[in-house]
Each structure stands twice: as structure tokens, then as C-alpha cells.
Design a protein around this motif. Structure first.
Motif: not given
Length: 404
Positions: A51-74
């Protein structure tokens, strides 16, 4: 290769998921990766259709650090309406539903705990609240424990341990052949035996096939095993029986100690098997000077021979002889010991055939105590029980293993 292509490869993203933007802010040491799905993409749903999308919502996850940077996926996550009218949020390949962390972040957290790092230290290292790490930990342990299936269960044991010093006991059921904890619950009464048996039955274990159950001489454990494991033979733990014998010997020493300064400081002289030459000489002298103490020590040493007998009938005859001999000594602590032995006769004699003891449980208990010491006790029984499964359950986990 540009940065978007590089991070797409690093995250293992496949269509329809694409990276739309990468932001890096050196002032707060943070990397943000924005993910979306291609327009018009179809998603496979539980009913087997796309099926195709009906609607959508935004989510965020914390990922492993990238060197000294905290990394987040949106990411913008689609909701899909199926043919039956039900709407479901599409799952994503990099995280499980309901988690604010990526699977790789969770796997790394579990690895740190596996390497014996306390959860509070893991949380401090990863710069998140400890309760969130406990959430990750409890999810994966409970998932693995739910999938776990006990097999060929013929000999089991029950033991209890305190959640923190002197408070809130946890009873755990151990497979003595596999040397692992199968189930743990709060308390130390007969209801814990009932709860453990119900757990085994929920796993389709035929409890009538359990031949032996090893316990200490706790009345509640005896009552529970008699009521809920009637087909099993009780073996009283050898080490607890020996403890009762040593208790009788120590009580005799205390009685003889009154008014006899020479016996001062010799609490363990008559209990330890290996002594220095000096202590051995002192012990021999004291046993000659105090005949009743010598008689009690002789009874204690004679009891050790019981464990070496291989034939059940011969062992039973020897134990009866020993009890008669102890009664004739008229030494009160040993007379009380005889009454204890007679009240638990079958379970003590059963050891000769089953040869099982709580030695395995004591080894497991040592692991549990070490985990408790590292955490400085557990206020939450769920956390403690899951830590017991994690350290002593030999569970199989299915979180990513890239770091192991």
C-alpha cells in the motif's frame, strides 16, 4: 562519493528510504541525519499486500556517536491504511517500534552491560538517563526469555537470594543439567514453587518427567515441592545438611567455652578442614583436654563418611547407626541435629542416588551477588530478575551482533 552516499552506505539504507539532508553543528557537537521515503512508495503490510502511505509523522532516534558528535536520525514515517480499514505505522529497518534509539545503539548498550559494566555507568558513558538504558535492557532480555524453551528437564533446584541486603527475596529455578536459571520470581515461599511450575507448564514442559528437585530445608520450599511437584523426589542440599552438622559442633564449642579460656578464639578450629601446623597441634590438644568436645568432633567427622557411600540401603543403615551413636552421646546440640535429620530423612538419603546438590546453585548465586554488588543493590525487582536471566540464563539474543 559525496556525504549523502557515504552515510547511506554506512546506515545500510535501501529503497524506498533516502537521506535528504545532513546537518552538523560543531557548537553542540551534534550530527543530524534526515531520512525520508520516495514519493509514491508502496509498503508491505501484515495482510501481505502493498500500500502507499495514508499519512506520515515525524520521529527521531539516537544513533551511535559519529566521532565526538552525538548522532540523531530523523525520519518521516508513513502510516498505511490496509484493505480492512486498519491503519498501521510502517516499521523501519534501523529501529524497533516504540524505541527512541537505533538497533545499533541498543546493541552497543547491551554489549557494554555484557562486558560487566553497571547500567548506571553505561548510561553515563552514552550520556542518557539510566532508566532509558534499563528500558533497552529489559526489552531484549524479556524478548529472549519469552522465546527460551527448556528441554530435557530432569533435575532442577530452587534457591533464593536477596534483592538488596536483607530485603526483598528472589527465588530462582535452575536447570541443574544445563546449569542455568530458567525462571525467577519475587518472594521465597511455596507460592514461588507454584509460580515456577506454572511457568514450565506454559512452556509445555511435562513436569512429571522431572525426577529430582534439590532444595534447602526451608519448610516453604518443602511444602511447595510436595504440592506442585508430587512426582519428583526431593534431595536436600548436601551443603545445607553439612551446615547443620557444623552448627551442632559450634554450639557444643560454645557450651564448652563457658569458663574455659583455652577455647577462646577457636571458633573455626573445629570446622575448617585445612589448618596450619600450629592450629592442628592446638586442636589435637584441645580435643584431648575436653572429652565431650572430642566426642562431638568425632561425630562430625563420622558424618562425612555418609556422603561417600554409594549404595542407598547401606547409606541408610549407616545414617541410622550414626543417629543412634549421637543420641547415646547425650550431647544436646547433636541430639537436636538427629531430630532434624529424622524429620528430613528421605531427602537426605536421596542424595546417595541423585548426587545433586546446590553447589551449582551456589555458583550461580555467586554470579548474582557479583552483579548485585556492581549495581550496589537493586530497588526494582524487574531489573534484578532480568539481570539474573542475562547473567545466568544462557539466553540467545537476536539484537545486532556487529560489535561482538
Amino acid at each position: 562519493m559525496n556525504s549523502i552516499a557515504l552515510f547511506t552506505l554506512a546506515l545500510g539504507l535501501e529503497k524506498p528510504w533516502i537521506i535528504t539532508k545532513i546537518d552538523i553543528d560543531p557548537s553542540i557537537s551534534q550530527l543530524d541525519i534526515h531520512i525520508d521515503f520516495e514519493r509514491g512508495s508502496k509498503f508491505l503490510m501484515p495482510d501481505g499486500a502493498y500500500y502507499t502511505a495514508y499519512d506520515s509523522s515525524d520521529h527521531t532516534w539516537q544513533h551511535l556517536n559519529f566521532f565526538q558528535y552525538r548522532c540523531y536520525l530523523h525520519a518521516r514515517i508513513p502510516r498505511v491504511k490496509q484493505s480492512d480499514g486498519k491503519t498501521e505505522v510502517q516499521s523501519v529497518p534501523w529501529a524497533r517500534k516504540g524505541s527512541g534509539f537505533t538497533l545499533l545503539f541498543e546493541a552497543f548498550s547491551m554489549l557494554l552491560i555484557e562486558k560487566e559494566m553497571p547500567v548506571s555507568s553505561v548510561a553515563s558513558t552514552l550520556k542518557v538517563y539510566a532508566q532509558r538504558i534499563w528500558g533497552i535492557f529489559n526489552y531484549w532480555v524479556e524478548r529472549a526469555h519469552k522465546k527460551d524453551i527448556p528441554e530435557n528437564l530432569t533435575q532442577i533446584g530452587f534457591d533464593e537470594t536477596s534483592q538488596k541486603k536483607g530485603h526483598n527475596y528472589i527465588t530462582h529455578l535452575v536447570d541443574l543439567n544445563e546449569r542455568r536459571v530458567l525462571y525467577a520470581c519475587q518472594g521465597k515461599g511455596s507460592d514461588c514453587i507454584e509460580e515456577s511450575v506454572k511457568y514450565l507448564e506454559s512452556k509445555h514442559v511435562d513436569t512429571t518427567q522431572i525426577e529430582d528437585v534439590c532444595i534447602d530445608m526451608s519448610p516453604s520450599f518443602i511444602a511447595g515441592c510436595t504440592a506442585y511437584l508430587p512426582e519428583s523426589q526431593i534431595t536436600f542440599d548436601k551443603f545445607h545438611v553439612v551446615k547443620e552438622v557444623n552448627k551442632a559442633m559450634d554450639e557444643l564449642r560454645k557450651l564448652e567455652r563457658t569458663g574455659n579460656e583455652l577455647l577462646k578464639g577457636h571458633k573455626y578450629t573445629f570446622l575448617k578442614k585445612k589448618l596450619s601446623d600450629k592450629l592442628q597441634t592446638e586442636k589435637d590438644i584441645l580435643l584431648e583436654m575436653y572429652p565431650k568436645l572430642g566426642q562431638g568432633y568425632w561425630l562430625k567427622e563420622m558424618f562425612e563418611d555418609f556422603w561417600q557411600i554409594k549404595d542407598t540401603e547401606e547409606a541408610e543403615s549407616y545414617l541410622a547407626f550414626w543417629c543412634d551413636f549421637a543420641m547415646e552421646s547425650k550431647i544436646q546440640p547433636f541430639i537436636r541435629l538427629v531430630n532434624t535429620i529424622k524429620a528430613h530423612w528421605r531427602g537426605i538419603v536421596r542424595y546417595i542416588k541423585s548426587k545433586i546438590s546446590n553447589g551449582i546453585l551456589e555458583g550461580i548465586n555467586s554470579k548474582i551477588q557479583l552483579a548485585k554488588k556492581r549495581a550496589r543493590g537493586y530497588r526494582n525487582s524487574r531489573n534484578f530478575i532480568n539481570m539474573i536471566y542475562f547473567t545466568c540464563g544462557k539466553l540467545k539474543f537476536d539484537y545486532p551482533q556487529y560489535f561482538i
